[in-house]
Design a protein around this motif. Structure first.
Motif, short mmCIF file in Angstrom:
data_model
loop_
_atom_site.label_atom_id
_atom_site.label_comp_id
_atom_site.label_asym_id
_atom_site.label_seq_id
_atom_site.Cartn_x
_atom_site.Cartn_y
_atom_site.Cartn_z
N CYS A 11 0.63 -1.13 -0.01
CA CYS A 11 0.07 0.10 0.14
C CYS A 11 0.82 1.17 -0.08
O CYS A 11 1.69 1.23 0.86
CB CYS A 11 -0.90 -0.01 1.20
N HIS A 18 -0.18 -6.78 0.34
CA HIS A 18 -1.35 -7.28 -0.06
C HIS A 18 -1.03 -8.21 -1.30
O HIS A 18 -0.22 -7.92 -2.02
CB HIS A 18 -2.50 -6.18 -0.65
N HIS A 24 -8.76 -6.99 -4.42
CA HIS A 24 -8.10 -5.87 -3.51
C HIS A 24 -7.87 -4.79 -4.23
O HIS A 24 -6.59 -4.66 -4.76
CB HIS A 24 -6.97 -6.50 -2.84
N HIS A 26 -8.58 -1.72 -2.95
CA HIS A 26 -7.99 -0.75 -1.98
C HIS A 26 -7.50 -1.54 -0.58
O HIS A 26 -7.74 -2.49 -0.65
CB HIS A 26 -9.61 -0.20 -1.35
N CYS A 27 -6.56 -0.56 -0.17
CA CYS A 27 -5.72 -1.00 1.20
C CYS A 27 -7.03 -1.60 2.22
O CYS A 27 -7.87 -0.76 2.34
CB CYS A 27 -4.96 -0.21 1.56
N GLN A 28 -6.74 -2.78 2.57
CA GLN A 28 -7.70 -3.30 3.86
C GLN A 28 -7.48 -2.61 5.03
O GLN A 28 -8.29 -2.66 5.81
CB GLN A 28 -7.53 -4.72 3.99
N ARG A 29 -6.40 -2.04 5.19
CA ARG A 29 -6.12 -1.22 6.49
C ARG A 29 -6.56 0.14 6.51
O ARG A 29 -7.38 0.74 7.09
CB ARG A 29 -4.71 -1.18 6.96
N GLU B 213 -4.64 -0.53 13.51
CA GLU B 213 -5.29 -1.61 12.92
C GLU B 213 -5.38 -2.80 14.07
O GLU B 213 -6.59 -3.12 13.89
CB GLU B 213 -4.18 -2.03 12.14
#
Lengths: 205, 219
Positions: A11, A18, A24, A26-29, B213
């Motif tokens: 990211c 990722h 994916h 978009h960044c999951q975080r 997070e």
């Protein structure tokens, strides 16, 4: 081994890894859009650089400020200001201004052109030399604002009507734009491109 | 401390992502190691500083953010210096410099100086305060992630240290022209700058992202 070759994308904002897949985007975080490399990095950097290079001409030719002392106005360009400081015997400060407002912007323009050229064509500089140059350009960029801040302080301080006053000139606006554009150019350049077109796994220990 | 060597296994599909790390500047894939306190990991290929592990990160950073915010108003609105010329006196504050430029019809430069020396430094501090509060109070991590992204975009546009250099150059230029006195604003400005630099060193980004997070995943 590059993360890209392993099917991994990092990211651009929070540096989380990722797996590369359609799911994916978009960044999951942090939610930022994921890109393997900064999008259109080379074209954007060239465009910003070209605009900066064009503005560099009025920035140096037009007066950046004019000093009015007892009714006599004397507009001064960037180089004029440096020469004035040298004549006044203030060599250290003259060299600071010279480095910040003349050497650094020219170096940034040339350095970024060289980096772009080396990414698009064959290059003689090693990736390590080029990454050092990139980091230097990125770090030094903001210091060119020095002259703009000096003008701001002088304009505010020297306000004695007809006796003495200092005004900013049109060259200052052009110069400020050059600084902003080169800073944006440095941000839009993706340093990973430097390593992409060189087979350098042997380069690290 | 050098980082661990790149993984050489071909079947990376089975390796959990949390045990991997990629260099942000050269995309070299590395194996993640947990750093001891006050150690940093650098990329073995390009030398980029990957991670730094600071002790008491959020507590220390919170103290520094509050210090910097307290100093912000006096640093920007108390006179940095005074100039006396033939019985007339003029004062300079960070804010009056912006106003003077604006009044002399250099609106673009006025806006730029305002952004780089006042608005963005304040916005950066507020972003950092928000993020640190979210970590400390363990709530509101989702908006805090966005705020911290904003902070990283603003980062290099706050230019307090360049402004200080500008003050020094202006002092030298004016010193033999007229009577120059330094004001209380100067001390506050330097203190604000020091607090802000120290804050940036102690607020290690990867620790902040991880803290946000973790809490985010627990919620």
């Amino acid at each position: 081994m590059r993360a890209l070759d392993a099917g991994l994308i990092i990211c651009g904002e929070c540096h989380r890894l990722h797996r590369r897949s359609a799911a994916h985007l978009h960044c999951q975080r942090c939610g930022a859009r994921l890109h393997a490399r900064r999008p259109h990095s080379i074209a954007r950097t060239w465009a910003l650089l070209l605009a900066a290079a064009i503005l560099y001409i009025p920035a140096n030719l037009l007066p950046i400020m004019s000093v009015n002392f007892l009714g006599n106005g004397a507009p001064a360009t960037i180089m004029g200001g440096v020469i004035e400081l040298i004549h006044a015997g203030m060599l250290p400060i003259a060299s600071v201004v010279f480095i910040a407002s003349i050497l650094v912007p020219s170096f940034k323009l040339c350095g970024l052109v060289l980096l772009l050229y080396s990414v698009q064509r064959y290059q003689r500089l090693s990736p390590r030399q080029r990454i050092l140059m990139y980091r230097f350009i990125e770090w030094i960029g903001r210091w060119s604002m020095l002259d703009i801040f000096v003008i701001a302080i002088l304009v505010a301080l020297v306000r004695f009507g007809n006796l003495a006053s200092i005004e900013a000139g049109p060259g200052a606006a052009a110069f400020a734009l050059v600084v902003v554009l080169t800073m944006l150019a440095a941000t839009s350049f993706d340093p990973r491109l430097i390593w992409d077109n060189t087979d350098t796994d042997a380069d690290h220990d | 401390m050098p980082s661990s060597p790149a993984p050489s296994t071909t079947d990376l599909q089975d390796v959990p992502l949390s045990s991997l790390l990629a260099c942000h500047e050269c995309d070299l894939l590395l194996r993640h190691v947990d750093l001891p306190l006050e150690h940093k990991a650098c990329c073995p290929r390009c030398g980029y500083e990957l991670q730094t592990h600071r002790a008491h990160m959020s507590r220390r950073a919170l103290a520094l953010v509050l210090t910097a915010l307290l100093l912000y108003i006096p640093a920007n609105f108390l006179p940095i210096m005074q100039l006396d010329l033939l019985g007339q006196r003029s004062e300079d504050t960070v804010w009056s410099a912006v106003l003077a430029l604006y009044q002399s019809e250099m609106v673009f430069i006025a806006v730029l100086v305002f952004l780089c020396s006042m608005a963005i430094p304040l916005l950066k501090l507020l972003c950092q305060l928000w993020v640190l509060l979210a970590i400390t109070l363990r709530r509101g991590q989702r908006p805090a992630l966005q705020v911290y992204r904003l902070y990283h975009h603003l980062r290099e546009w706050g230019m307090l240290e360049v402004y200080l250099m500008g003050i020094l150059v202006a002092i030298v230029k004016l010193a033999d022209l007229a009577d120059l006195h330094l004001g209380a604003g100067m001390a506050c400005f330097i203190a604000l700058l020091l607090a802000q630099v120290w804050l940036e060193v102690s607020m290690s980004p990867h620790q902040v992202w991880d803290a946000l997070e973790d809490a985010h995943a627990r919620a």
